[in-house]
Design a protein around this motif. Structure first.
Motif, short mmCIF file in Angstrom:
data_model
loop_
_atom_site.label_atom_id
_atom_site.label_comp_id
_atom_site.label_asym_id
_atom_site.label_seq_id
_atom_site.Cartn_x
_atom_site.Cartn_y
_atom_site.Cartn_z
N SER A 79 5.86 -4.36 -7.30
CA SER A 79 7.11 -4.69 -6.61
C SER A 79 8.04 -3.49 -6.47
CB SER A 79 7.85 -5.80 -7.37
OG SER A 79 7.09 -7.00 -7.36
N ALA A 80 8.14 -2.67 -7.52
CA ALA A 80 9.08 -1.55 -7.48
C ALA A 80 8.72 -0.56 -6.40
CB ALA A 80 9.13 -0.87 -8.85
N LYS A 81 7.45 -0.16 -6.34
CA LYS A 81 7.05 0.80 -5.32
C LYS A 81 7.05 0.17 -3.93
CE LYS A 81 4.45 4.13 -8.07
NZ LYS A 81 3.15 4.83 -8.29
N ALA A 82 6.73 -1.10 -3.86
CA ALA A 82 6.81 -1.78 -2.56
C ALA A 82 8.24 -1.77 -2.04
CB ALA A 82 6.30 -3.21 -2.69
N ASP A 83 9.21 -1.99 -2.92
CA ASP A 83 10.61 -1.95 -2.51
C ASP A 83 10.98 -0.57 -1.99
OD1 ASP A 83 10.94 -4.59 -3.20
OD2 ASP A 83 11.88 -4.16 -5.15
N ARG A 84 10.41 0.49 -2.58
CA ARG A 84 10.70 1.84 -2.12
C ARG A 84 10.20 2.06 -0.70
NH1 ARG A 84 14.65 4.07 -3.61
NH2 ARG A 84 13.81 6.11 -3.03
N LEU A 112 -3.94 3.55 -0.43
CA LEU A 112 -3.00 3.97 0.60
C LEU A 112 -3.70 4.08 1.95
CD1 LEU A 112 0.00 4.72 0.83
CD2 LEU A 112 -0.72 7.11 0.77
N LEU A 113 -4.92 4.59 1.93
CA LEU A 113 -5.69 4.66 3.18
C LEU A 113 -5.97 3.26 3.71
CD1 LEU A 113 -8.24 7.46 2.22
CD2 LEU A 113 -6.03 7.70 3.39
N GLN A 114 -6.23 2.34 2.81
CA GLN A 114 -6.46 0.96 3.23
C GLN A 114 -5.20 0.32 3.79
OE1 GLN A 114 -8.02 -0.74 -0.36
NE2 GLN A 114 -9.98 0.33 -0.20
N MET A 115 -4.04 0.80 3.33
CA MET A 115 -2.79 0.26 3.83
C MET A 115 -2.61 0.61 5.30
SD MET A 115 -0.35 -1.64 2.88
CE MET A 115 -0.62 -1.52 1.11
N ASP A 140 6.24 -9.97 6.43
CA ASP A 140 5.97 -10.68 5.18
C ASP A 140 4.57 -10.37 4.66
OD1 ASP A 140 8.47 -11.83 5.20
OD2 ASP A 140 7.79 -13.75 6.02
N ASP A 141 3.60 -10.32 5.58
CA ASP A 141 2.23 -10.00 5.17
C ASP A 141 2.13 -8.57 4.63
OD1 ASP A 141 1.39 -12.50 5.89
OD2 ASP A 141 0.47 -11.89 7.78
N LEU A 142 2.81 -7.64 5.29
CA LEU A 142 2.79 -6.25 4.82
C LEU A 142 3.47 -6.14 3.46
CD1 LEU A 142 2.33 -3.24 5.14
CD2 LEU A 142 4.41 -3.11 6.53
N LEU A 198 1.71 -4.72 0.06
CA LEU A 198 2.24 -3.60 -0.72
C LEU A 198 2.45 -4.00 -2.18
CD1 LEU A 198 4.82 -2.22 1.85
CD2 LEU A 198 2.96 -0.90 0.83
N VAL A 199 3.00 -5.17 -2.41
CA VAL A 199 3.24 -5.63 -3.78
C VAL A 199 1.92 -5.77 -4.52
CG1 VAL A 199 4.03 -7.59 -5.17
CG2 VAL A 199 5.44 -6.75 -3.27
N ARG A 200 0.93 -6.33 -3.86
CA ARG A 200 -0.36 -6.54 -4.51
C ARG A 200 -1.01 -5.22 -4.92
NH1 ARG A 200 -2.21 -9.59 -0.98
NH2 ARG A 200 -3.42 -8.12 0.28
N ASP A 201 -0.90 -4.20 -4.06
CA ASP A 201 -1.59 -2.94 -4.34
C ASP A 201 -0.77 -1.96 -5.17
OD1 ASP A 201 -3.81 -3.76 -3.02
OD2 ASP A 201 -3.68 -2.32 -1.37
N PHE A 202 0.57 -1.99 -5.06
CA PHE A 202 1.37 -0.96 -5.70
C PHE A 202 2.46 -1.50 -6.62
CE2 PHE A 202 -0.14 0.93 -1.69
CZ PHE A 202 -0.86 2.00 -2.21
#
Length: 229
Positions: free
Chosen positions: A37-42, A80-83, A25-27, A31-35
């Motif tokens: 919802s659409a890219k997070a879903d990918r 992405l590096l921070q991810m 859930d945290d990840l 992902l949603v915050r940085d990229f």
């Protein structure tokens, strides 16, 4: 020569000792915050693809695939590096279930405890180390692709007269029980989404012992677990 112990306790990690659903859930939120919802879903599409291909979860591998397929024009995007840093430096110790370390100490009074989990060779060991589980079991950690297929190797490395496996997946417990029979006692903590899925519960026989939470083992004499019901 060292005497063979009466019992060895085998403990899964994700959703057994550590609340991996919260980690996911945290990840997902990160992902949603940085990229968006659409890219997070990918990302989760690639995550599931890799799980099907490899047979285990590979968070960092999914991130690499996400980078190559979704962010080809943004290869130097520092987010992405921070991810990857978010994953590697995640505070896993904060995600242990209540009293999980006490459970390990409780069981160790009767016999050795061993972490037996599935996963990759980078992220899963990191999770076990940063959570404190590695030290709690004095480095007795086994990480396989399919642990239920590695029972001969487990028994060779940690011989015992009897084994106790604690895992949130009935599928794993059933597969291990089919191989080891009465030499194995299975314990099923009903934690996490796998353990609460009604279809999964209906598809496999019950474990020898079912508990609501991992901390419930503190109220059970480990000697009882040496006896298959």
């Amino acid at each position: 020569m060292n005497a063979v112990p009466d019992v060895v306790f085998l403990l899964d990690v994700d959703n057994t000792l550590l609340d991996n659903d919260v980690v996911v859930d945290d990840l997902r939120a990160h992902l949603v915050r940085d990229f968006g919802s659409a890219k997070a879903d990918r990302y989760w599409v690639y995550f599931e693809e890799l799980r099907d291909e490899l047979g285990y979860t590979d968070y960092l591998g999914a991130l690499q695939r996400y980078r190559l397929r979704e962010l080809s024009d943004e290869m130097n995007d520092p987010r992405l590096l921070q991810m990857s840093t978010f994953l590697i430096d995640y505070p896993f110790a904060d995600r242990l279930y209540p009293r999980a370390l006490e459970v390990i100490a409780h069981l160790q009074r009767r016999g050795p405890t061993v972490i037996l989990t599935d996963g990759d060779v980078v992220f899963q060991p990191r999770k076990v180390q940063r959570s404190g589980l590695w030290d709690a079991v004095d480095g007795r950690v086994l990480i396989y692709i399919h642990k239920e297929q590695m029972l001969d190797a487990v028994q060779q490395r940690y011989p015992a007269r009897h084994y106790v496996m604690v895992d949130d997946k009935l599928r794993i417990l059933s597969a291990m029980k089919a191989v080891m029979g009465e030499r194995l006692t299975t314990v099923f903590p009903r934690q996490g989404h796998y353990a609460l899925d009604p279809d999964t519960l209906a598809s496999h026989p019950p474990a020898d012992h079912t508990i609501a939470h991992i901390c419930d083992l503190l109220g059970i004499d480990p000697l009882v677990l040496q006896e298959t019901p």
